[in-house]
Write a protein that holds these residues in place. Structure first.
Motif, PDB file in Angstrom:
ATOM      1  N   HIS A  84       7.730  11.515  14.183  1.00 27.15           N
ATOM      2  CA  HIS A  84       7.395  12.033  13.141  1.00 27.15           C
ATOM      3  C   HIS A  84       7.752  11.429  11.834  1.00 27.15           C
ATOM      4  O   HIS A  84       7.403  11.438  10.752  1.00 27.15           O
ATOM      5  CB  HIS A  84       8.307  13.439  13.071  1.00 27.15           C
ATOM      6  N   THR A  85       8.617  10.154  12.031  1.00 19.99           N
ATOM      7  CA  THR A  85       9.124   9.530  10.934  1.00 19.99           C
ATOM      8  C   THR A  85       9.068   8.065  11.413  1.00 19.99           C
ATOM      9  O   THR A  85       8.768   7.611  12.523  1.00 19.99           O
ATOM     10  CB  THR A  85      10.576   9.940  10.549  1.00 19.99           C
ATOM     11  N   GLY A  86       9.076   7.088  10.602  1.00 17.43           N
ATOM     12  CA  GLY A  86       9.099   5.555  10.598  1.00 17.43           C
ATOM     13  C   GLY A  86      10.380   5.357  11.602  1.00 17.43           C
ATOM     14  O   GLY A  86      10.101   4.482  12.615  1.00 17.43           O
ATOM     15  N   ALA A  87      11.373   5.876  11.290  1.00 15.18           N
ATOM     16  CA  ALA A  87      12.562   5.898  12.389  1.00 15.18           C
ATOM     17  C   ALA A  87      12.266   6.185  13.890  1.00 15.18           C
ATOM     18  O   ALA A  87      12.419   5.537  14.847  1.00 15.18           O
ATOM     19  CB  ALA A  87      13.916   6.613  11.927  1.00 15.18           C
ATOM     20  N   ASP A  88      11.496   7.398  13.990  1.00 14.67           N
ATOM     21  CA  ASP A  88      11.161   7.679  15.363  1.00 14.67           C
ATOM     22  C   ASP A  88      10.103   6.567  16.035  1.00 14.67           C
ATOM     23  O   ASP A  88      10.211   6.199  16.997  1.00 14.67           O
ATOM     24  CB  ASP A  88      10.430   8.919  15.282  1.00 14.67           C
ATOM     25  N   LEU A  89       9.265   5.965  15.026  1.00 12.15           N
ATOM     26  CA  LEU A  89       8.233   5.126  15.471  1.00 12.15           C
ATOM     27  C   LEU A  89       9.071   3.739  15.877  1.00 12.15           C
ATOM     28  O   LEU A  89       8.501   3.118  16.937  1.00 12.15           O
ATOM     29  CB  LEU A  89       7.164   4.807  14.394  1.00 12.15           C
ATOM     30  N   LYS A 109       0.831  -1.128   0.048  1.00 12.71           N
ATOM     31  CA  LYS A 109       0.110  -0.158   0.147  1.00 12.71           C
ATOM     32  C   LYS A 109       0.922   1.342  -0.062  1.00 12.71           C
ATOM     33  O   LYS A 109       0.507   2.202  -0.569  1.00 12.71           O
ATOM     34  CB  LYS A 109      -0.908  -0.002   1.304  1.00 12.71           C
ATOM     35  N   VAL A 110       1.960   1.354   0.788  1.00  7.89           N
ATOM     36  CA  VAL A 110       2.685   2.260   1.018  1.00  7.89           C
ATOM     37  C   VAL A 110       3.272   2.669  -0.415  1.00  7.89           C
ATOM     38  O   VAL A 110       3.588   3.743  -1.057  1.00  7.89           O
ATOM     39  CB  VAL A 110       3.732   2.219   1.970  1.00  7.89           C
ATOM     40  N   ALA A 111       3.958   1.562  -1.036  1.00  9.72           N
ATOM     41  CA  ALA A 111       4.454   1.653  -2.330  1.00  9.72           C
ATOM     42  C   ALA A 111       3.728   2.165  -3.366  1.00  9.72           C
ATOM     43  O   ALA A 111       4.194   2.713  -4.260  1.00  9.72           O
ATOM     44  CB  ALA A 111       5.113   0.163  -2.929  1.00  9.72           C
ATOM     45  N   GLU A 159       2.328   9.961   8.776  1.00  7.27           N
ATOM     46  CA  GLU A 159       1.063  10.131   8.226  1.00  7.27           C
ATOM     47  C   GLU A 159       0.991   9.053   7.205  1.00  7.27           C
ATOM     48  O   GLU A 159      -0.065   8.600   6.576  1.00  7.27           O
ATOM     49  CB  GLU A 159       0.590  11.528   7.696  1.00  7.27           C
ATOM     50  N   ALA A 160       2.076   8.348   6.521  1.00  3.22           N
ATOM     51  CA  ALA A 160       2.158   7.363   5.424  1.00  3.22           C
ATOM     52  C   ALA A 160       1.877   5.957   6.143  1.00  3.22           C
ATOM     53  O   ALA A 160       1.619   5.159   5.367  1.00  3.22           O
ATOM     54  CB  ALA A 160       3.176   7.271   4.780  1.00  3.22           C
ATOM     55  N   PHE A 161       1.729   5.942   7.394  1.00  4.91           N
ATOM     56  CA  PHE A 161       1.472   4.490   8.188  1.00  4.91           C
ATOM     57  C   PHE A 161       0.007   4.088   8.211  1.00  4.91           C
ATOM     58  O   PHE A 161      -0.758   5.145   8.401  1.00  4.91           O
ATOM     59  CB  PHE A 161       2.154   4.476   9.477  1.00  4.91           C
ATOM     60  N   TRP A 162      -0.188   2.992   7.932  1.00  6.00           N
ATOM     61  CA  TRP A 162      -1.868   2.522   7.964  1.00  6.00           C
ATOM     62  C   TRP A 162      -2.254   2.867   9.317  1.00  6.00           C
ATOM     63  O   TRP A 162      -1.712   2.481  10.336  1.00  6.00           O
ATOM     64  CB  TRP A 162      -1.455   1.140   7.687  1.00  6.00           C
ATOM     65  N   GLY A 163      -3.550   3.421   9.260  1.00  3.71           N
ATOM     66  CA  GLY A 163      -4.253   3.839  10.377  1.00  3.71           C
ATOM     67  C   GLY A 163      -3.959   5.137  11.220  1.00  3.71           C
ATOM     68  O   GLY A 163      -4.632   5.462  12.371  1.00  3.71           O
ATOM     69  N   VAL A 212      -5.864  12.906  13.601  1.00  9.00           N
ATOM     70  CA  VAL A 212      -5.915  12.901  14.946  1.00  9.00           C
ATOM     71  C   VAL A 212      -4.578  12.179  15.430  1.00  9.00           C
ATOM     72  O   VAL A 212      -4.085  12.421  16.212  1.00  9.00           O
ATOM     73  CB  VAL A 212      -7.306  12.352  15.330  1.00  9.00           C
ATOM     74  N   THR A 213      -4.606  10.906  14.924  1.00  5.71           N
ATOM     75  CA  THR A 213      -3.693  10.137  15.630  1.00  5.71           C
ATOM     76  C   THR A 213      -2.105  10.507  15.018  1.00  5.71           C
ATOM     77  O   THR A 213      -1.318  10.759  15.828  1.00  5.71           O
ATOM     78  CB  THR A 213      -3.655   8.567  14.908  1.00  5.71           C
ATOM     79  N   GLY A 214      -2.063  11.348  13.993  1.00  8.12           N
ATOM     80  CA  GLY A 214      -0.888  12.061  13.481  1.00  8.12           C
ATOM     81  C   GLY A 214      -0.657  12.964  14.559  1.00  8.12           C
ATOM     82  O   GLY A 214       0.785  13.174  14.813  1.00  8.12           O
ATOM     83  N   ARG A 215      -1.518  13.771  14.742  1.00  7.24           N
ATOM     84  CA  ARG A 215      -1.264  15.059  15.784  1.00  7.24           C
ATOM     85  C   ARG A 215      -0.530  14.201  17.155  1.00  7.24           C
ATOM     86  O   ARG A 215       0.336  15.126  17.870  1.00  7.24           O
ATOM     87  CB  ARG A 215      -2.520  15.771  15.973  1.00  7.24           C
ATOM     88  N   ARG A 216      -1.395  13.294  17.768  1.00  6.60           N
ATOM     89  CA  ARG A 216      -0.954  12.701  18.853  1.00  6.60           C
ATOM     90  C   ARG A 216       0.415  12.071  18.885  1.00  6.60           C
ATOM     91  O   ARG A 216       1.403  12.157  19.607  1.00  6.60           O
ATOM     92  CB  ARG A 216      -1.808  11.461  19.317  1.00  6.60           C
TER      93      ARG A 216
END
Length: 360
Positions: A199-204, A151-153, A180-184, A188-192
């Motif tokens: 902010h990025t996949g690396a942070d996650l 999906k991301v691709a 914001e590119a992550f599923w789900g 609102v969740t992005g703001r949290r």
């Protein structure tokens, strides 16, 4: 076991592209499918319209402000359904493991495909070519070893994109993704996430599973695994219907309880007709309310006994409306839905519904 080859196909600006295909005078122009009236909402926007910042679900008035020369076209759902069916027939020429998500997108598992093509990217390329030749529309495709990355691709190089995320490159690719590119992860969740410094996949990926589940519940586990390129969900050719519903955006705001009750009665009748057509039954009735300021409220009631087409939905919906406190406040939308089917109880028999038969 072979590495899975999953493709996500997403038709580019589907409804608007169908209209531009069928009406040459609209090609190259900012076009939206939707109603131009003050309470209308954009259903789809061409890429020419998107350059102005116009997107689906945007109020028509706002879209007109962004692009005064915007062309509004009434939707033709029967045509879109027919085109979608033709596209899905192409999918099934390559594999029967097709999971429709909407009229304009689907997942395909082509690990063992009917054409005997070794590489998933070559299958995706062949499907894109067939859609262009036979339906005269453009699709974007993403290829990877699971649904999340496919999906991301598919979103990565729109429009007319084709992107493959190989297993050995997935970790670096995910690390660069905006959250914001992550599923789900919606607004609102992005703001949290941003408030938590994510902010990025690396942070996650730097977050522990406990940290994420404590703050996002069950979804936290998905975020934890997605950040590591893990998605175990199979491509499911059929799904169990989980809910049936309908909603209406009003031409003017409703303010009195009497107006809202009258509108609710009409929604109850529509919901009953859909329940009769689908044979769906459920235990939970949910009332959705959207106010003039776009604040949204829901109220639900779950019953021991099932509700269905023969049930009197309206009295329960009216109770939820009275409990909501909406009376006296401007309401722009009401919705009713029935959920929690008997199928969620393993002891109960259930009926399987094809995703394409759902109402959109």
């Amino acid at each position: 076991m072979d590495e899975r080859k999953i493709i996500h196909i997403d038709m580019d600006a589907f409804y608007a592209s169908v209209e531009q295909r069928d009406n040459p005078q609209y090609r190259g122009k900012p076009v939206v499918v939707g109603r131009p009236e003050g309470r209308g909402v954009i259903a789809a926007a061409s890429y020419e319209a998107r350059r102005y910042g116009i997107r689906s679900a945007m109020p028509s008035l706002r879209a007109r402000q962004l692009c005064p020369e915007l062309i509004f076209i009434p939707g033709r759902m029967e045509i879109y359904k027919e085109v979608s069916a033709r596209i899905h027939r192409i999918f099934h020429e390559f594999t029967d493991l097709v999971e429709p998500i909407a009229y304009d997108e689907a997942f395909l598992d082509v690990t063992r495909n009917k054409a005997g093509i070794a590489l998933g990217v070559d299958v995706a390329r062949a499907i894109k070519r067939r859609i262009r030749e036979e339906v005269s529309l453009v699709a974007s495709a993403g290829v990877s070893y699971n649904k999340f990355l496919a999906k991301v691709a598919s979103d990565y190089r729109k429009p007319d994109g084709l992107c493959t995320i190989h297993p050995d490159r997935a970790e670096a690719f995910i690390a660069r993704l905006p959250i914001e590119a992550f599923w789900g992860v919606g607004r609102v969740t992005g703001r949290r996430m941003h408030e938590l410094g994510i902010h990025t996949g690396a942070d996650l990926r730097a977050c522990s599973q406990d940290f994420l589940t404590e703050r996002f519940g069950k979804a936290g586990l998905h975020y934890y695994e997605f950040a590591r390129g893990i998605d175990r969900r199979p491509v499911e050719p059929s799904r169990i219907r989980k809910s049936v519903g309908c909603e209406e955006t009003f031409a003017r705001d409703l303010t009195t309880l009497e107006e809202m009750t009258e509108a609710l009665y009409g929604l109850s009748a529509r919901l009953n007709r859909r329940l009769d057509r689908t044979g769906f039954r459920g235990h939970t009735l949910t009332l959705k309310i959207k106010y003039a300021n776009f604040r949204q409220q829901t109220r639900s009631r779950s019953l021991k006994d099932e509700l269905g087409a023969s049930s009197d939905i309206f009295p329960l919906g009216e109770t939820l409306l009275r409990e909501s406190g909406a009376a006296g406040h401007p309401v722009r939308l009401l919705g009713l839905s029935l959920s929690t089917p008997a199928a969620d109880n393993p002891a109960e028999p259930h009926e399987v519904y094809r995703q394409l038969e759902l109402d959109f």
